[in-house]
Design an enzyme around this catalytic site. Sequence first.
Site, PDB file in Angstrom:
ATOM      1  N   LEU A 580       0.816  -1.212   0.000  1.00 17.01           N
ATOM      2  CA  LEU A 580       0.000   0.000   0.000  1.00 17.01           C
ATOM      3  C   LEU A 580       0.848   1.260   0.000  1.00 17.01           C
ATOM      4  O   LEU A 580       0.402   2.315  -0.440  1.00 17.01           O
ATOM      5  CB  LEU A 580      -0.923   0.018   1.227  1.00 17.01           C
ATOM      6  CG  LEU A 580      -1.934  -1.122   1.335  1.00 17.01           C
ATOM      7  CD1 LEU A 580      -2.694  -1.030   2.649  1.00 17.01           C
ATOM      8  CD2 LEU A 580      -2.910  -1.075   0.165  1.00 17.01           C
ATOM      9  N   GLY A 586       9.629   1.454   7.144  1.00 11.89           N
ATOM     10  CA  GLY A 586       9.262   0.187   6.535  1.00 11.89           C
ATOM     11  C   GLY A 586       8.130   0.332   5.549  1.00 11.89           C
ATOM     12  O   GLY A 586       7.703   1.432   5.211  1.00 11.89           O
ATOM     13  N   ASP A 698       5.361  15.057  12.315  1.00 14.63           N
ATOM     14  CA  ASP A 698       5.381  14.854  10.855  1.00 14.63           C
ATOM     15  C   ASP A 698       3.960  14.887  10.290  1.00 14.63           C
ATOM     16  O   ASP A 698       3.528  13.975   9.593  1.00 14.63           O
ATOM     17  CB  ASP A 698       6.063  13.538  10.501  1.00 14.63           C
ATOM     18  CG  ASP A 698       6.500  13.489   9.031  1.00 14.63           C
ATOM     19  OD1 ASP A 698       6.674  14.571   8.434  1.00 14.63           O
ATOM     20  OD2 ASP A 698       6.658  12.388   8.499  1.00 14.63           O
TER      21      ASP A 698
END
Length: 891
Positions: A580, A586, A698
Amino acid sequence: MKLGSDGHLRVYELDSHEWKEVVDLFEGYVRDCAYPTFCRQHGICSNGQCNCLASSERTSYFRQIDDRWPNLTCFEKVPLSCDAQAQDYDYPTAPLSTRWMINDPIAPLTIHGDGSMGQAILLQGKEAFAPAYACGFYCNGNYNSYFFAVFIIQLDNNGWINENSIPQVVWSTNRNNPVEIGATLELTSKGDLVLKDANGTVAWSTNTSTKSVVGLNLTDLGNLVLFDKDNTIVWQSFDHPTDSLVLGQKLRQGQKLTASASKTNRTFNGTISLSVNDNVLSAQVETNPPQIYFERGFPDLNTSAKLSYFEFENGSLSWFSDSTSSGSLISVPPASSTQYMKLGSDGHLRVYGFTYSYGWKEVADLFKGYVGDCAYPTVCGQYGICSNGQCSCPTLSGRESYFKLVEHRQPNLGCSENVPLSCEASKHQSLLELENITYFSLTPDLEKIDASSCKEACTKNCSCKAAIFHYGSNRTSGHCYLPTQVFSLMYIDNERITYYSIAYLKVQNVQRSHRLPIILGSSLGALFIIAIFVLAIVLFVQRRDDNQAEEDYLDQVPGMSTRFTYDDLKTITNEFGKKLGEGGFGSVFEGTLSNGNKVAVKRLDGFGQVKKSFLAEVETIGSIHHVNLVRLVGFCAEKSHRLLVYEYMSNGSLDRWIFHKSNECILDWQQRKKIILDIAKGLNYLHEDCRQKIIHLDIKPQNILLDGNFNAKVADFGLSKLIDRDQSHVVTTMRGTPGYLAPEWLRAAITEKVDVYSFGVVILEIVCGRKIFDRSLDEESMDLLSLFKKNAKEERLLDIVDKSSDDMQLNKLHAVNMMRVAAWCLQGDYIKRPSMSMVIKALEGIIEVQEDLDYDFFAQPSTSGAAGSSPMYIEVSATTALLPSVLSGPR
């Protein structure tokens, strides 16, 4: 040709491998409203619009199953029953033989703003925008664990339950025996109200089958009653209070309120209660004997008078005697709307009031002024010592420590014994003497003895955990208390208290051999060799078992419902076949659980890099649940594999919808406005409502995910660096994404206001439909913030509203107002930026955006918190009453 389920007769034709409708044969002969299922059951069609049957003279008996889709159907609030004995009843009354089921289509579940879920079956209250009482099924987030409850809800402009309101549960039945989806509540033909679990097991019953009950009613006070044919109350919920009182409710002799186990866990363990006994209102810990921490009686106006009950009135908690005398026991701020009183799991008795501006807020703590901060029984947990509101474990200088904190980051959770007490090893027990330590605020009226007798009594009694000795000017005579369970202890300030107290805590000594280690003592050379050998073994074992130790630790992590094996996740993701996305830690893969639910599985790469971050995410985020935060479903910690399993968000990340990467539909103004508010609520929860403050660091469209209904949820707020409560700052490397970084990253203190700045950037991107940096544009328009500043100065903000959306162009003025909220968040001086709670109020129109905004968003903060000369290392400071934080890295 096909006759559809909607009654239309259509002709379809194959065109380029795709079937398309060619003609509707009934068109021109049958109008929209003439189709039998156009508005489904009980729906009324007018000019192609669907509504439910209603009457202006009486209560409406029907409502839409989903307000967003009026054509689905309408249902009866109270279902028809051929067996009903009371035919002439008005809502909210239910007759005999009425039956409800959790998730029954006739009374659908409603998900509220806090993620809780309710299914109202009776509703008392019709005034729009006002609180009302409802009874039905309720759960607080675990969607397969329900209570039958009475709760206060907020009505919308149509007089129906507002989905964004937070239900306040004021009474419940099966607190220790929750039921599952498919459970039923039935008022039987014999007059018994019975709650049965999905498997048919009886979870609760009123046991009124022999008392001639003819109906069930919810009164305007929130009292659930069963009544007979003479309208006499046979059974009522007010006779069985749980942890709350509502306005007009009485607490009678022999009745009590029992606190829930915690704020989020409505089950109760019977620890703390508030009761009326012997003309006294007392709060206590339910031990034997009870340990009382609050006690008040009513004025003795008549020696023969007896206290009849206490009543929660508007403005006071009042007492009433059997001689008709009455008075106010404790004053309560008067209510302009609705109030309720609740005994909390922390022992406080609080009053909550509803205001239209701020919703439900605490308006009074009724024990304040009577009970000190340290006098509550669970303020510091078991064996914890409270001093000036701070918690610590019992210690004695020069002696070994017998106690340790249960959780170092949360001293208020209490302490545990390093060596548990054992009756079988009683000869190895001793009493740890602690000066100036007492127990609760009230001293029991016990027979006076001396200190040595008090200690001896505890030593001889195996169930005794401590001896608390209160005395006056000397220890020859005092009161002795022998608790069998030690809750919070309290330090005494002898300058303000006229009595003295000693706590003797029973501890289990570690058995040791009396023989000296002769061999080790005989040779320093041998000792050195052994030390080197042991060190080598320790390093080897630590390296070999490091992964296993981490897995063992994770087994203790609370709030994690599912731990997957690596093979499970390989199966779930079809060997990690569908990626996705990919981030800094990761890759993310689509998976499907055995029950058919989709999940997103994040596989963390670089084990050495993310080990501690992984632990922090699982431990911190696993227990966090909010409707605007992506939920962590489970995890995998097996050998070197570290994976996280999140809920699946079918519409992906926000960037694909606002940057027009595909031909998918463009978001309209209302959708964008809702998304902005959703993000704000998620961030506000992280900043202000979590047990530990979480700074995301973030915030960007890629980290905002959308579900199937375009509800926005903040993602990737976990892989974090924790700031403990006793830390004032932490040094961390600069992190985040260029363009979203606040200017104080260069040389100032980092607070949650960096998230507010990034949120302001995201608002601009949503409203303008473009990235913060777009190199495909000319140099003057490439940087959105510079363009925003320039157009604001020239009063041409209308020019930068997303031109790809006709709806956005129609709502230009609203979009510009939203840009002012963005500008407020983007203030270069972080002190001038609002908190996220203030942003929410501005978005909801409760407050106005301040006028004197500075559009120089790159200006440096007015205060400096530089941690050194290098800009890559920044001091993260807990400024201006900020709580400890969790710093989350970018993905």
